[in-house]
Write a protein that holds these residues in place. Structure first.
Motif, PDB file in Angstrom:
ATOM      1  N   VAL A  84      81.477 -63.984 -17.211  1.00 49.76           N
ATOM      2  CA  VAL A  84      82.917 -64.271 -16.479  1.00 49.76           C
ATOM      3  C   VAL A  84      83.279 -65.535 -17.229  1.00 49.76           C
ATOM      4  CG1 VAL A  84      83.752 -65.058 -14.415  1.00 49.76           C
ATOM      5  CG2 VAL A  84      82.172 -63.565 -14.648  1.00 49.76           C
ATOM      6  N   GLU A  85      82.261 -66.118 -17.825  1.00 51.52           N
ATOM      7  CA  GLU A  85      82.529 -67.759 -18.246  1.00 51.52           C
ATOM      8  C   GLU A  85      82.901 -67.427 -20.135  1.00 51.52           C
ATOM      9  OE1 GLU A  85      79.762 -70.897 -20.661  1.00 51.52           O
ATOM     10  OE2 GLU A  85      78.550 -69.349 -19.184  1.00 51.52           O
ATOM     11  N   ILE A  86      83.122 -66.203 -20.674  1.00 47.34           N
ATOM     12  CA  ILE A  86      83.342 -66.098 -21.707  1.00 47.34           C
ATOM     13  C   ILE A  86      84.871 -65.283 -21.845  1.00 47.34           C
ATOM     14  CG2 ILE A  86      82.158 -63.431 -22.075  1.00 47.34           C
ATOM     15  CD1 ILE A  86      82.828 -66.605 -25.059  1.00 47.34           C
ATOM     16  N   MET A  87      85.139 -64.940 -20.744  1.00 52.21           N
ATOM     17  CA  MET A  87      86.645 -63.908 -20.333  1.00 52.21           C
ATOM     18  C   MET A  87      87.294 -65.698 -20.520  1.00 52.21           C
ATOM     19  SD  MET A  87      86.225 -61.072 -21.111  1.00 52.21           S
ATOM     20  CE  MET A  87      88.199 -60.069 -20.294  1.00 52.21           C
ATOM     21  N   ASN A 111      87.371 -60.947 -13.159  1.00 52.13           N
ATOM     22  CA  ASN A 111      87.169 -60.520 -11.792  1.00 52.13           C
ATOM     23  C   ASN A 111      85.922 -59.692 -11.499  1.00 52.13           C
ATOM     24  OD1 ASN A 111      88.860 -62.616 -11.026  1.00 52.13           O
ATOM     25  ND2 ASN A 111      90.504 -61.374 -10.360  1.00 52.13           N
ATOM     26  N   ARG A 112      85.658 -58.275 -12.212  1.00 54.87           N
ATOM     27  CA  ARG A 112      84.761 -57.637 -12.481  1.00 54.87           C
ATOM     28  C   ARG A 112      83.199 -57.656 -12.398  1.00 54.87           C
ATOM     29  NH1 ARG A 112      84.013 -52.445 -16.032  1.00 54.87           N
ATOM     30  NH2 ARG A 112      82.625 -51.188 -15.082  1.00 54.87           N
ATOM     31  N   TYR A 113      83.522 -59.230 -13.033  1.00 54.61           N
ATOM     32  CA  TYR A 113      82.254 -59.556 -13.616  1.00 54.61           C
ATOM     33  C   TYR A 113      81.607 -60.750 -12.682  1.00 54.61           C
ATOM     34  CZ  TYR A 113      82.808 -57.824 -18.162  1.00 54.61           C
ATOM     35  OH  TYR A 113      83.405 -56.801 -19.556  1.00 54.61           O
ATOM     36  N   GLU A 114      82.823 -61.508 -12.170  1.00 51.12           N
ATOM     37  CA  GLU A 114      82.278 -62.215 -10.731  1.00 51.12           C
ATOM     38  C   GLU A 114      81.574 -61.369  -9.682  1.00 51.12           C
ATOM     39  OE1 GLU A 114      84.181 -66.540  -9.342  1.00 51.12           O
ATOM     40  OE2 GLU A 114      85.340 -64.534  -9.423  1.00 51.12           O
ATOM     41  N   ALA A 115      82.179 -60.463  -9.304  1.00 49.48           N
ATOM     42  CA  ALA A 115      81.599 -59.929  -8.175  1.00 49.48           C
ATOM     43  C   ALA A 115      80.670 -59.424  -7.885  1.00 49.48           C
ATOM     44  CB  ALA A 115      82.991 -58.898  -8.060  1.00 49.48           C
ATOM     45  N   LYS A 191      88.735 -58.160  -4.636  1.00 46.68           N
ATOM     46  CA  LYS A 191      89.972 -58.461  -6.834  1.00 46.68           C
ATOM     47  C   LYS A 191      89.266 -57.596  -7.571  1.00 46.68           C
ATOM     48  CE  LYS A 191      88.776 -62.308  -6.245  1.00 46.68           C
ATOM     49  NZ  LYS A 191      89.655 -63.705  -6.778  1.00 46.68           N
ATOM     50  N   THR A 192      88.646 -56.987  -8.015  1.00 43.86           N
ATOM     51  CA  THR A 192      87.666 -55.560  -8.662  1.00 43.86           C
ATOM     52  C   THR A 192      89.088 -54.691  -9.071  1.00 43.86           C
ATOM     53  OG1 THR A 192      86.419 -54.133  -7.409  1.00 43.86           O
ATOM     54  CG2 THR A 192      85.886 -56.497  -8.360  1.00 43.86           C
ATOM     55  N   ARG A 193      89.742 -54.829  -9.643  1.00 49.45           N
ATOM     56  CA  ARG A 193      90.912 -53.574 -10.322  1.00 49.45           C
ATOM     57  C   ARG A 193      90.456 -53.573 -11.169  1.00 49.45           C
ATOM     58  NH1 ARG A 193      95.231 -53.183 -13.535  1.00 49.45           N
ATOM     59  NH2 ARG A 193      95.287 -55.434 -13.637  1.00 49.45           N
ATOM     60  N   TYR A 205      88.961 -49.546  -7.388  1.00 47.99           N
ATOM     61  CA  TYR A 205      87.951 -50.358  -7.146  1.00 47.99           C
ATOM     62  C   TYR A 205      87.016 -50.280  -7.793  1.00 47.99           C
ATOM     63  CZ  TYR A 205      87.348 -49.522  -2.087  1.00 47.99           C
ATOM     64  OH  TYR A 205      87.128 -48.608  -0.987  1.00 47.99           O
ATOM     65  N   ILE A 206      86.020 -51.069  -7.601  1.00 50.37           N
ATOM     66  CA  ILE A 206      84.328 -51.341  -7.676  1.00 50.37           C
ATOM     67  C   ILE A 206      83.839 -51.612  -6.706  1.00 50.37           C
ATOM     68  CG2 ILE A 206      82.054 -51.880  -8.567  1.00 50.37           C
ATOM     69  CD1 ILE A 206      84.408 -50.986 -10.414  1.00 50.37           C
ATOM     70  N   ALA A 207      82.794 -50.703  -5.913  1.00 52.17           N
ATOM     71  CA  ALA A 207      81.789 -50.660  -4.477  1.00 52.17           C
ATOM     72  C   ALA A 207      80.565 -50.503  -5.006  1.00 52.17           C
ATOM     73  CB  ALA A 207      81.848 -49.714  -4.105  1.00 52.17           C
ATOM     74  N   ILE A 208      80.041 -51.311  -3.904  1.00 52.83           N
ATOM     75  CA  ILE A 208      78.158 -51.093  -4.629  1.00 52.83           C
ATOM     76  C   ILE A 208      77.366 -50.305  -3.688  1.00 52.83           C
ATOM     77  CG2 ILE A 208      75.594 -52.969  -4.056  1.00 52.83           C
ATOM     78  CD1 ILE A 208      77.576 -53.423  -7.024  1.00 52.83           C
ATOM     79  N   ALA A 209      76.412 -49.154  -4.047  1.00 51.24           N
ATOM     80  CA  ALA A 209      75.563 -48.490  -3.095  1.00 51.24           C
ATOM     81  C   ALA A 209      74.445 -49.349  -3.131  1.00 51.24           C
ATOM     82  CB  ALA A 209      75.487 -47.146  -3.750  1.00 51.24           C
TER      83      ALA A 209
END
Length: 463
Positions: A84-87, A111-115, A191-193, A205-209
């Motif tokens: 996230v920081e580098i992006m 946003n993806r990395y932050e999530a 916010k993970t498009r 979008y991303i979801a976590i199992a």
């Protein structure tokens, strides 16, 4: 570099005195090789050095692609907060020079990395045994006369509930339908498009199992891309349930080392991951992060995607046709193939070739019928051939070492072939009838998910 020949670059870099290479090219070689050959321990410090000492040699395009690759490698090693920081740092410094699409891609990836940074993706545990194993079954799919098959993992569950999971080595990301994501209580990440390329591009979008059980292996915090898997073709979509849940190369990378044993119908994984050796890589990532390997068809060197999600024997591209046109036209049967996957379907001219020799890691098999396309595919030009599950099964075992980034194959012994538990004679029976234009190679499995799109990842650096 400019031809994206990572194997040649790896050989050249390894055999050239480092003090004879321009400092920028020396560092940038490590960046590219680490990213494309799955060596994040090499690429991450190289990217840091690149940005700190060689940034003056980066034009805007290479800065963007390097940033995206750096973020990928950080995320792959669980360092999503640093990704996230580098992006965001590079975006802030360069956004006045960027178009709106590139800015949107930066924001979406950050946003993806932050999530993901709120989780610890791919924590793997083995159930008190010396080796991990995942049993699988080979199931028929599509019209019975086509003989198409898929790998479905057995003894599998998601968040404690039994799940029917397809194992797809050609899928660049884990996939799940919206209905299954709700059924198994996956946690959606805001916010993970994400864009996924199948036959066409589609957004999800991303979801976590939180927990997946595969044989005697438990994997926690597993990211899935939630997306509609429909092809918008009624005939093809009646078989879409076979793909409601797919695990692919993302999981393979985290398992580190796996052998697909088609004789005993199980995937085995050592509980202790291998250490990188001096083995020469024969796999690499494509620009959209698919796994590619070197091989041959009809003794013609090819870049291949080993794709267990392709339910038939596989297909070769127009490039192969152009190189072997006379042989193909004299020995093949001209027809058309209708391919379906995420977002649509396409019809392409082709030849059906009998007994075309396919070589992987010095072992050769001859699938009964292989498709050769005569036109450039509109949906994918990243590789020369797709090796389908029915061809993969002709090898007794296929071993993926995701640390050395090598693939090897082993032909089954005669005793294994005739053993009762390897009774594959009936599923492999070939019909004598002329196949229809709706071939199962396309309308189940082919292009179900080529991978997560990264519009900024380089296929050829601009040097």
């Amino acid at each position: 570099m400019n031809t994206s020949d990572w194997f040649a670059l790896d050989s050249l870099y390894s055999n050239t005195p480092k003090d004879s290479i321009h400092p920028f090219l020396e560092v940038y070689s490590r960046c590219l090789l680490g990213n494309r050959l799955n060596r994040p321990d090499v690429s991450i410090p190289a990217f840091q050095e690149l940005f700190n000492t060689q940034s003056a040699y980066l034009d805007l395009n290479n800065l963007i692609s390097s940033t995206f690759m750096f973020g990928m490698d950080l995320s792959r090693t669980g360092q999503n907060d640093k990704a996230v920081e580098i992006m965001r740092s590079v975006l802030e410094a360069s956004k006045q020079y960027l178009d709106s699409i590139t800015i949107s891609n930066f924001i979406s990836q950050a946003n993806r990395y932050e999530a993901l940074s709120a989780y610890k993706p791919y924590q793997i545990q083995f159930d008190n045994e010396n080796i991990g194993y995942i049993p699988f079954t080979i199931i028929p799919v599509g019209p019975k006369e086509k003989g198409s098959v898929l790998m479905h993992l057995q003894e599998s569950s998601i968040n404690g509930s039994v799940a029917d999971i397809t194992f797809d080595t050609g899928a660049g990301t884990n996939l799940i339908s919206p209905e299954m994501a709700e059924k198994y209580n996956l946690i959606p990440l805001e916010k993970t498009r994400v864009s996924v390329m199948g036959v066409s591009e589609k957004e999800g979008y991303i979801a976590i199992a939180k927990k997946i059980k595969l044989g005697n292996i438990t994997v926690c915090d597993v990211p899935f891309t939630v997306i509609s898997l429909s092809s918008n073709n009624s005939e093809a979509d009646q078989y879409i349930d076979a793909f409601n849940i797919v695990v692919g190369s993302d999981l393979m990378l985290q398992l580190k080392d796996l052998t697909i044993d088609f004789v005993n119908r199980q995937i085995t994984i050592p509980t202790v991951a291998p250490v990188r050796s001096n083995a020469i890589a024969n796999m690499c990532f494509s620009p959209t992060m698919n796994l590619l390997t070197k091989g041959k068809i009809l003794n013609t060197p090819m870049m291949m995607c080993l794709d267990s999600g392709d339910a038939a024997f596989g297909s070769a591209s127009q490039h192969f046709y152009d190189l072997n046109k006379n042989y193909i036209e004299q020995n093949g049967r001209q027809d058309t193939i209708r391919s379906a996957g995420i977002g649509g379907f396409i019809i392409e001219d082709c030849y059906y070739m009998p007994n075309l020799p396919v070589t992987i890691a010095e072992n050769t098999v001859a699938p009964l019928e292989f498709v050769v396309k005569t036109q450039k595919s509109s949906n994918n030009d990243e590789y020369d051939a797709r090796i389908g599950l029915r061809t993969m099964m002709l090898f007794g075992k296929i071993h993926f070492n995701m640390v050395d980034f090598t693939v090897s194959a082993q032909l089954p012994s005669l005793s294994a072939i005739v053993a009762p538990k390897y009774n594959m004679a009936q599923p492999f029976k070939v019909t004598e009838n002329k196949p229809s234009t709706l071939q199962t190679i396309g309308f189940v499995g082919m292009c179900i998910a080529n991978g997560l799109l990264n519009h900024n990842a380089p296929s050829a650096p601009d040097l």
